[in-house]
Design a protein around this motif. Structure first.
Motif, PDB file in Angstrom:
ATOM      1  N   ASP A 143      -4.405   6.988  -4.234  1.00 29.95           N
ATOM      2  CA  ASP A 143      -4.637   6.088  -3.114  1.00 29.95           C
ATOM      3  C   ASP A 143      -5.633   5.011  -3.532  1.00 29.95           C
ATOM      4  OD1 ASP A 143      -2.920   6.901  -1.218  1.00 29.95           O
ATOM      5  OD2 ASP A 143      -4.383   7.828   0.112  1.00 29.95           O
ATOM      6  N   HIS A 162      -3.642  -2.146  -4.949  1.00 30.72           N
ATOM      7  CA  HIS A 162      -3.173  -2.918  -6.105  1.00 30.72           C
ATOM      8  C   HIS A 162      -3.959  -4.200  -6.303  1.00 30.72           C
ATOM      9  CE1 HIS A 162      -1.179  -5.058  -2.822  1.00 30.72           C
ATOM     10  NE2 HIS A 162      -1.023  -6.064  -3.647  1.00 30.72           N
ATOM     11  N   PRO A 222      -1.524   2.659  -7.940  1.00 33.45           N
ATOM     12  CA  PRO A 222      -1.240   2.738  -6.497  1.00 33.45           C
ATOM     13  C   PRO A 222       0.067   3.482  -6.232  1.00 33.45           C
ATOM     14  CG  PRO A 222      -1.953   0.527  -7.086  1.00 33.45           C
ATOM     15  CD  PRO A 222      -1.754   1.273  -8.380  1.00 33.45           C
ATOM     16  N   HIS A 223      -0.006   4.525  -5.410  1.00 41.33           N
ATOM     17  CA  HIS A 223       1.182   5.371  -5.238  1.00 41.33           C
ATOM     18  C   HIS A 223       2.317   4.631  -4.538  1.00 41.33           C
ATOM     19  CE1 HIS A 223       0.893   6.159  -0.887  1.00 41.33           C
ATOM     20  NE2 HIS A 223      -0.405   6.086  -1.074  1.00 41.33           N
ATOM     21  N   TYR A 224       1.985   3.620  -3.714  1.00 44.85           N
ATOM     22  CA  TYR A 224       3.041   2.884  -3.013  1.00 44.85           C
ATOM     23  C   TYR A 224       3.725   1.866  -3.926  1.00 44.85           C
ATOM     24  CZ  TYR A 224      -0.791  -0.477  -2.602  1.00 44.85           C
ATOM     25  OH  TYR A 224      -1.837  -1.334  -2.883  1.00 44.85           O
ATOM     26  N   ALA A 225       3.210   1.712  -5.146  1.00 44.95           N
ATOM     27  CA  ALA A 225       3.811   0.776  -6.104  1.00 44.95           C
ATOM     28  C   ALA A 225       4.028   1.445  -7.447  1.00 44.95           C
ATOM     29  CB  ALA A 225       2.919  -0.450  -6.272  1.00 44.95           C
ATOM     30  N   VAL A 243       3.843  -7.062  -5.662  1.00 44.14           N
ATOM     31  CA  VAL A 243       3.417  -6.042  -4.710  1.00 44.14           C
ATOM     32  C   VAL A 243       2.815  -6.697  -3.475  1.00 44.14           C
ATOM     33  CG1 VAL A 243       2.014  -3.970  -4.371  1.00 44.14           C
ATOM     34  CG2 VAL A 243       3.046  -4.411  -6.593  1.00 44.14           C
ATOM     35  N   ALA A 278       3.920  -5.915   0.332  1.00 49.14           N
ATOM     36  CA  ALA A 278       2.979  -5.511   1.378  1.00 49.14           C
ATOM     37  C   ALA A 278       3.028  -6.463   2.568  1.00 49.14           C
ATOM     38  CB  ALA A 278       1.562  -5.438   0.804  1.00 49.14           C
ATOM     39  N   ASP A 316       5.729  -5.968   5.287  1.00 51.60           N
ATOM     40  CA  ASP A 316       5.689  -4.769   6.120  1.00 51.60           C
ATOM     41  C   ASP A 316       4.281  -4.627   6.686  1.00 51.60           C
ATOM     42  OD1 ASP A 316       5.338  -2.005   6.947  1.00 51.60           O
ATOM     43  OD2 ASP A 316       7.227  -1.572   5.933  1.00 51.60           O
ATOM     44  N   VAL A 346       2.392  -1.390   5.818  1.00 49.01           N
ATOM     45  CA  VAL A 346       1.929  -1.354   4.433  1.00 49.01           C
ATOM     46  C   VAL A 346       0.724  -2.272   4.254  1.00 49.01           C
ATOM     47  CG1 VAL A 346       2.531  -1.856   2.037  1.00 49.01           C
ATOM     48  CG2 VAL A 346       4.204  -0.747   3.524  1.00 49.01           C
ATOM     49  N   TYR A 359      -2.264  -0.632   5.588  1.00 49.50           N
ATOM     50  CA  TYR A 359      -2.654   0.475   4.711  1.00 49.50           C
ATOM     51  C   TYR A 359      -3.396  -0.046   3.478  1.00 49.50           C
ATOM     52  CZ  TYR A 359      -2.179   4.525   1.651  1.00 49.50           C
ATOM     53  OH  TYR A 359      -2.448   5.570   0.801  1.00 49.50           O
ATOM     54  N   VAL A 360      -2.868  -1.120   2.876  1.00 40.52           N
ATOM     55  CA  VAL A 360      -3.529  -1.708   1.710  1.00 40.52           C
ATOM     56  C   VAL A 360      -4.926  -2.178   2.085  1.00 40.52           C
ATOM     57  CG1 VAL A 360      -3.476  -3.623   0.066  1.00 40.52           C
ATOM     58  CG2 VAL A 360      -1.378  -2.355   0.568  1.00 40.52           C
TER      59      VAL A 360
END
Length: 285
Positions: A132, A135, A190-193, A233, A237, A240, A243, A246-247
């Motif tokens: 977590d 980016h 970053p887990h989302y990327a 990225v 982000a 959305d 997202v 969250y970032v």
């Protein structure tokens, strides 16, 4: 069994740098870093592991390709390369491989026996994990060692991780037990990327390797690729709202963690928590 392709000349105080595809390689950051070193140092392949000994070909399948109109079959394996023109006052042994499917202890013993034969005096293992982290900030790289002398020599943290490990952890522990000074560097991707290659994480690992070894390495197109990755990225982000929020929360958390009162142990615990969580996710599938 190690299959040798070339006679290896006597090496000068060599350092071994190893990375493996698979669990240890989020965003392909670790293997890309070692691949970059092999390219800029013009390293030559001198040996490879017999794939029959360590790989399940239903998990890591051989690949068929066409070269000059002829079909070529490439088996999954771990290759050993040697670089002698590095800018260091020592030679480098590079290990490029895939995490073995089986017989990890035998694999580590065989690799360390080869390292001993080459006269390796230092080992650097490289890995990357999903975490977590945002980016938009510098990719965190944590360097640790198990041996007290290595901790002081490289000015790194003591390894306090407890939980599931990969071949990088097994090899690092075996090397330390055998008396070879060993340090391990891990990038947090970053887990989302993390589904695509992360040149930003690769660049961060290279810079950490440079710092550990006291060498400067040409980065080539990596810096531009890292900026392009971050822009990509960013677009993801911004498209959305959840997202993006969250970032932003990750940015605020990291900025707070970097305040003077933030504890390095607390940050290390976060890495450990996400390593354990990732393993739980995989075993729960």
């Amino acid at each position: 069994m190690v299959l040798e392709f070339e006679d290896v000349p006597e090496l000068n105080d060599p350092v071994l740098i190893a990375a493996f595809e698979g669990w240890n390689d989020a965003g392909e950051a670790a293997t890309s870093a070692v691949r970059h070193l092999a390219e800029v140092w013009d390293a030559e392949v001198v040996a490879a592991f017999d794939p029959e000994e360590y790989y399940d070909f239903q998990v890591n399948r051989p690949r068929v390709s066409l070269e000059d109109g002829r079909r070529t079959l490439t088996w999954p394996t771990t290759r050993i390369l040697v670089a002698t023109e590095t800018g260091l006052d020592r030679d480098v042994v590079l290990v490029q491989g895939i995490e073995p499917s089986m017989r990890w202890r035998a694999f580590s013993i065989e690799l360390l026996e080869l390292a001993e034969r080459f006269g390796v005096t230092t080992i650097v293992t490289v890995g990357a994990l999903l975490a977590d982290v945002p980016h938009t900030r510098p990719i965190p790289v944590t360097a640790t060692a198990e041996d007290e002398a290595a901790i002081h020599r490289f000015d790194v943290e003591a390894s306090r991780y407890e939980g599931p490990t990969g071949i990088v952890g097994v090899l690092s522990h075996a090397a330390t037990e055998s008396g070879i000074p060993t340090v391990s560097a891990w990038a947090a991707v970053p887990h989302y990327a993390g589904g695509a290659p992360s040149p930003k994480a690769t660049l961060s690992l290279l810079r950490r390797i440079e710092s550990l070894l006291g060498v400067t390495v040409p980065h080539g197109e990596l810096e531009e690729n890292a900026r392009a990755w971050e822009r990509g990225v960013d677009e993801l982000a911004q498209s959305d709202e959840e997202v993006a929020e969250y970032v932003q929360s990750l940015e605020e958390a990291q900025d707070t963690a970097e305040l003077p009162e933030a504890s390095g142990d607390a940050i290390a615990r976060e890495f450990e928590r996400y390593l354990r969580g990732r393993d739980d996710d995989q075993t729960g599938r």
